[in-house]
Design a protein around this motif. Structure first.
Motif, PDB file in Angstrom:
ATOM      1  N   ASP A 343       1.748  43.843   2.388  1.00 39.63           N
ATOM      2  CA  ASP A 343       1.507  45.392   2.432  1.00 39.63           C
ATOM      3  C   ASP A 343       2.909  45.957   3.066  1.00 39.63           C
ATOM      4  OD1 ASP A 343      -0.519  45.300   1.172  1.00 39.63           O
ATOM      5  OD2 ASP A 343      -2.048  45.600   2.672  1.00 39.63           O
ATOM      6  N   SER A 344       3.045  45.198   4.353  1.00 38.39           N
ATOM      7  CA  SER A 344       4.261  45.823   5.016  1.00 38.39           C
ATOM      8  C   SER A 344       5.502  45.544   4.522  1.00 38.39           C
ATOM      9  CB  SER A 344       4.470  45.052   6.473  1.00 38.39           C
ATOM     10  OG  SER A 344       4.820  43.784   6.266  1.00 38.39           O
ATOM     11  N   GLY A 346       5.937  46.720   1.385  1.00 40.06           N
ATOM     12  CA  GLY A 346       5.841  47.703   0.204  1.00 40.06           C
ATOM     13  C   GLY A 346       5.778  47.482  -1.019  1.00 40.06           C
TER      14      GLY A 346
ATOM     15  N   ARG B  66       0.482  49.490  14.107  1.00 35.63           N
ATOM     16  CA  ARG B  66      -0.142  49.183  12.799  1.00 35.63           C
ATOM     17  C   ARG B  66      -0.290  50.387  12.066  1.00 35.63           C
ATOM     18  NH1 ARG B  66      -2.184  44.236  11.648  1.00 35.63           N
ATOM     19  NH2 ARG B  66      -3.769  45.037  10.783  1.00 35.63           N
ATOM     20  N   ASN B  69       2.730  52.036  10.124  1.00 37.64           N
ATOM     21  CA  ASN B  69       2.776  51.886   8.483  1.00 37.64           C
ATOM     22  C   ASN B  69       1.589  51.500   7.763  1.00 37.64           C
ATOM     23  OD1 ASN B  69       2.247  49.313   9.491  1.00 37.64           O
ATOM     24  ND2 ASN B  69       4.033  48.287   8.453  1.00 37.64           N
ATOM     25  N   LEU B  71      -0.735  50.132   8.220  1.00 35.93           N
ATOM     26  CA  LEU B  71      -1.743  48.777   7.905  1.00 35.93           C
ATOM     27  C   LEU B  71      -3.075  49.132   8.377  1.00 35.93           C
ATOM     28  CD1 LEU B  71       0.498  45.878   8.861  1.00 35.93           C
ATOM     29  CD2 LEU B  71      -0.447  46.573   6.580  1.00 35.93           C
ATOM     30  N   GLU B  72      -3.342  50.229   9.364  1.00 38.63           N
ATOM     31  CA  GLU B  72      -4.517  50.778   9.962  1.00 38.63           C
ATOM     32  C   GLU B  72      -4.432  52.313   9.547  1.00 38.63           C
ATOM     33  OE1 GLU B  72      -6.924  48.931  10.896  1.00 38.63           O
ATOM     34  OE2 GLU B  72      -6.202  47.021  11.449  1.00 38.63           O
ATOM     35  N   ASP B  94       3.597  53.556   0.054  1.00 36.48           N
ATOM     36  CA  ASP B  94       4.438  52.453  -0.272  1.00 36.48           C
ATOM     37  C   ASP B  94       6.012  52.672   0.194  1.00 36.48           C
ATOM     38  OD1 ASP B  94       2.695  50.497  -1.119  1.00 36.48           O
ATOM     39  OD2 ASP B  94       2.419  51.366  -3.340  1.00 36.48           O
ATOM     40  N   ARG B  97       6.054  52.277   3.745  1.00 37.07           N
ATOM     41  CA  ARG B  97       6.323  50.680   4.211  1.00 37.07           C
ATOM     42  C   ARG B  97       7.582  50.100   3.816  1.00 37.07           C
ATOM     43  NH1 ARG B  97       0.355  49.266   2.113  1.00 37.07           N
ATOM     44  NH2 ARG B  97      -0.850  49.931   3.951  1.00 37.07           N
ATOM     45  N   MET B 102       8.492  45.336   9.318  1.00 35.03           N
ATOM     46  CA  MET B 102       7.470  44.882  10.464  1.00 35.03           C
ATOM     47  C   MET B 102       7.509  43.401  10.768  1.00 35.03           C
ATOM     48  SD  MET B 102       3.611  46.163  11.229  1.00 35.03           S
ATOM     49  CE  MET B 102       2.617  45.370  12.659  1.00 35.03           C
TER      50      MET B 102
END
Ligand SMILES: Nc1ncnc2c1ncn2[C@@H]1O[C@H](COP(=O)(O)OP(=O)(O)OP(=O)(O)O)[C@@H](O)[C@H]1O
Ligand SMILES: [Mg+2]
Lengths: 442, 263
Positions: A343-344, A346, B66, B69, B71-72, B94, B97, B102
């Motif tokens: 996810d990080s 993209g 988090r 970006n 993630l949370e 997206d 991100r 990260m």
């Protein structure tokens, strides 16, 4: 590199000590036996007892297997040969009657497939090997072969069942239609809408339109090979066909179900859970009975829905439900960090699944997946109960023949050995694959 | 932990904070179920800033970065990253991100791919960079983190410090404008911490905007331009490192510093 090392590593070994050969008694067969079989009085006793049992079994079985009855044409002739050879035990003659295998092995392989067309199943299974190569041994064969693998699912049924060439082409066209609808609509609206409409378009084509198109094309340009009806199918050809199709279709279906079960979309999630739990909750044999009898009741009258196709669908669905759970186990074993890593960077959901999650989840699940494959392949013998002539169904027919009435071990033994070869190969392949995909240092 | 992150002089010529806003968080709140993790967070990060976030365990540091970006997911308030507001629109997420790199405490490298493939995966699939070009970029960054010779190994064959440097290189391959670090050195042995910190310092020297959750107070002192102290889901205090360490205002910060600096 060297800078950091100089700072961080206090001592780096630069020369290796010379190697000294180990003493001879610890290597070679003697060393191996000493270490593994006779390392202490308990192991020695166990070894001796085991050897005795193995010898006893072999003494019982080997003469039975080596009986000279290959040429016999009936059970009574076998008995005569054995009596003449003097191998008469306390329970009458003792020795296998291999004549039945010599006489019927072709039938055990092909069922009642017309003998002048045997080349077709043989060719299709050879081609199956070619098509499987790029899937099973991706790193050892040219990658262009994958195109043949993609075409093979259309060639295979055509070779076996025959008929007009337009049939498989129409089925393939359905996929193309679905794909383009998905691409065009997906780009214009959303992927989900594109997917649903694409699948619908393909299904409509297959169910309602393709029939007319095929008939029209076949009357204009009648290209085709002789048709062989499903009732002539039998033997290992049938088992392998059902097994391979169910295996090939259940894996992707199982993956989709496993992902669906984890989905955030409530409807998708509950449909998947319902499907999996329902299918796992009923025995395969009930599904096969549904396929052979009940399904016809729900079909519009006059539709001819091939019995083997119905069985294929049921076995596939059955296997897919189990596969879904096996794959879910693999997914659950992946640390959350892998999803976050993907996810990080993209990657979107499907990219993350395809490139990061699934390769790892499937790798973890290889033993379970292959166990399911083996189970499915062996379960194909259940189709004998609904009257299909798989090897077990044929063996009943053969035993009903007055010449071979009373024969048991030779037939079932032969069938068991063939099944064992297939299942054992799958098991070995899975271990090969696990070794090949191991990437850590161990 | 109070010792310095590096013995060398840090080159500050490119470490300039501009007045362009990189991240703007206003009145942001987050709950896990009924548990209120982040309370009224207001934070503006300018381009070129190096921010260290410190605080006791469970104070919500990880959760905060988090959220940046996605993630949370936060439930209240606004987060704007590089001019794009984080909402439930997947396209925005997206995009953000792929602009924000990260690094995690446990590296989260993909064990089934080689180091090089780890680094080229996202550029090829997200940025649609041709493979050759992606590999050249990857090798460039692997050289920067000083492990080009490991490119064809798998992550499982590398030491923790090497893996973390690969993780940094992997993020850099996406040419991010902001880097987030969540305790990048906490899972490492002391001798490996230094090699990762060195990499991070070099990154800072090139002017990267960085947010680091870390317990490395030496790094905070030498590299950060701002230290943020969080406790119980709130930003309690923020200041320049000198002021922060020598003159903590809030009693909670004082207590935390006396514990972490161990005197
Ligand atoms: N997924 C979750 N569900 C529920 N509570 C969570 C979840 N993740 C974290 N928490 C809780 O939220 C609080 C903040 O967690 P967070 O990980 O942000 O702390 P932290 O400051 O990073 O701590 P540490 O220094 O230990 O990493 C903790 O009390 C934690 O228990
Ligand atoms: Mg944390």
């Amino acid at each position: 590199m060297s800078d950091t090392h100089a700072n961080t590593v206090a001592y780096v070994r630069e020369t290796m000590l010379p190697q000294v050969a180990p003493p001879a008694s610890s290597t070679g067969p003697v060393g191996w036996a000493r270490e593994n079989l006779f390392s202490g009085w308990f192991n020695t006793v166990v070894t001796v007892i085991s050897l005795a049992i193995i010898a006893w079994i072999l003494i019982g079985i080997v003469p039975w297997i080596l009986s000279p009855t290959w040429g016999a044409t009936s059970l009574s002739e076998c008995r005569e040969i054995l009596t003449a050879a003097g191998s008469v035990g306390e329970h009458g003659t003792s020795g296998a009657c291999w004549g039945v295998i010599r006489e019927r092995w072709v039938q055990l392989l092909f069922g009642f497939y017309p003998s002048d067309l045997y080349w077709r199943p043989i060719l299709s299974f050879v081609l199956m090997g070619v098509a499987l190569a790029p899937v099973l041994f991706a790193d050892r064969v040219p990658s262009q072969l994958i195109w043949f693998s993609a075409a093979f699912p259309f060639i295979f049924p055509w070779l076996l069942w025959g008929g007009t060439i337009w049939g498989p082409l129409a089925v393939a066209a359905g996929f193309v239609i679905g794909y383009y609808v998905f691409r065009i609509l997906g780009a214009a609206t959303s992927n989900l809408i594109g997917l649903v409409v694409g699948v619908l378009a393909a299904v409509i084509w297959w169910l309602f339109l393709s029939g007319y198109v095929v008939d029209a094309l076949a009357s204009v340009l009648p290209l085709g090979i002789e048709e062989v009806p499903s009732r002539n199918f039998g033997g290992f050809m049938l088992s392998i066909t059902i097994g391979v199709v169910a295996i090939a279709c259940s894996l992707p279906l199982g993956i989709v179900l496993a992902l669906g079960r984890q989905s955030d979309l409530m409807i998708v999630k509950y449909i998947c859970i319902g499907f999996i739990e329902f299918i796992r909750g009923v025995p395969l044999i009930t599904l096969l009975f549904v396929a052979s009898t009940l399904l016809n009741i729900f079909m519009p009258p006059g539709t001819n829905f091939d019995i083997i196709l119905r069985v294929l669908i049921m076995v596939t669905l059955f296997a897919a439900a189990y596969m879904a759970e096996v794959v879910r186990g693999g997914l659950a074993a992946l640390p959350k960090g892998q999803y976050e890593g993907a996810d990080s960077l993209g990657l979107d959901y499907w990219q993350a699944q395809r490139l990061v999650i699934m390769p790892q989840a499937l790798k973890i699940s290889i033993p379970g997946i292959v166990s399911t494959f083996i189970g499915v392949f062996k379960d194909t013998t259940l189709v004998s109960i609904i009257g299909l002539l798989d090897p077990l169904g044929l063996s009943n027919a053969i035993r009903a023949d007055s010449n071979w009435n009373g024969i048991v071990w030779e037939l079932y033994g032969f069938i068991a050995v063939v099944f064992f070869i297939f299942c054992f190969s799958m098991s070995r392949y899975s271990m090969y694959l696990e070794r090949k995909l191991r990437t850590g240092h161990k | 932990m109070s010792e310095l992150a590096t013995d060398r002089e840090i080159d500050r010529s490119k470490m300039q904070v501009s007045d362009e806003v990189a991240i703007e968080i206003s009145n942001m709140n987050k709950w896990y179920g009924t548990f209120h993790v982040l309370r009224d967070i207001d934070l503006t990060v300018y381009r070129g800033e190096r921010i260290v976030i410190a605080g006791p365990s469970g104070s919500g540091k990880s959760t905060l970065i988090r959220c940046i970006n996605r993630l949370e997911e936060h439930q209240k308030g606004r987060i704007v990253v590089d001019g794009t507001e984080l909402s439930s629109d997947l396209k925005n997420i997206d995009k953000i991100r792929s602009e924000v790199g990260m690094c995690f405490q446990h590296f989260n490298l993909f064990p089934h791919l080689t180091i090089l493939e780890n680094c080229t995966l996202a550029p090829i699939w997200v940025r649609k960079v041709p493979r050759k070009e992606a590999e050249a970029t990857a090798m460039h960054f692997l050289e920067k983190v000083k492990i080009p010779d490991q490119a064809h190994k798998y992550p499982g064959m590398l030491s923790g410090g090497q893996q973390q440097r690969v993780a940094i290189a992997r993020s850099l391959c996406m040419k991010p404008r902001i880097m987030l670090f969540d305790e990048p050195t906490s899972a490492l042995d002391p001798e490996m911490i230094k090699e990762v910190l060195d990499t991070m310092i070099e990154l800072a020297e090139e002017g990267m905007t960085m947010l680091c959750v870390t317990h490395e107070m030496g790094f905070a002192r030498q590299v950060a331009n701002r230290v943020i102290f969080m406790d119980q889901g709130q930003i309690v205090e923020q200041n320049e490192p000198e002021e922060f360490f020598n003159n903590p205002k809030s009693p909670r910060t004082q207590l935390f510093l006396s514990q972490i600096l161990g005197h």
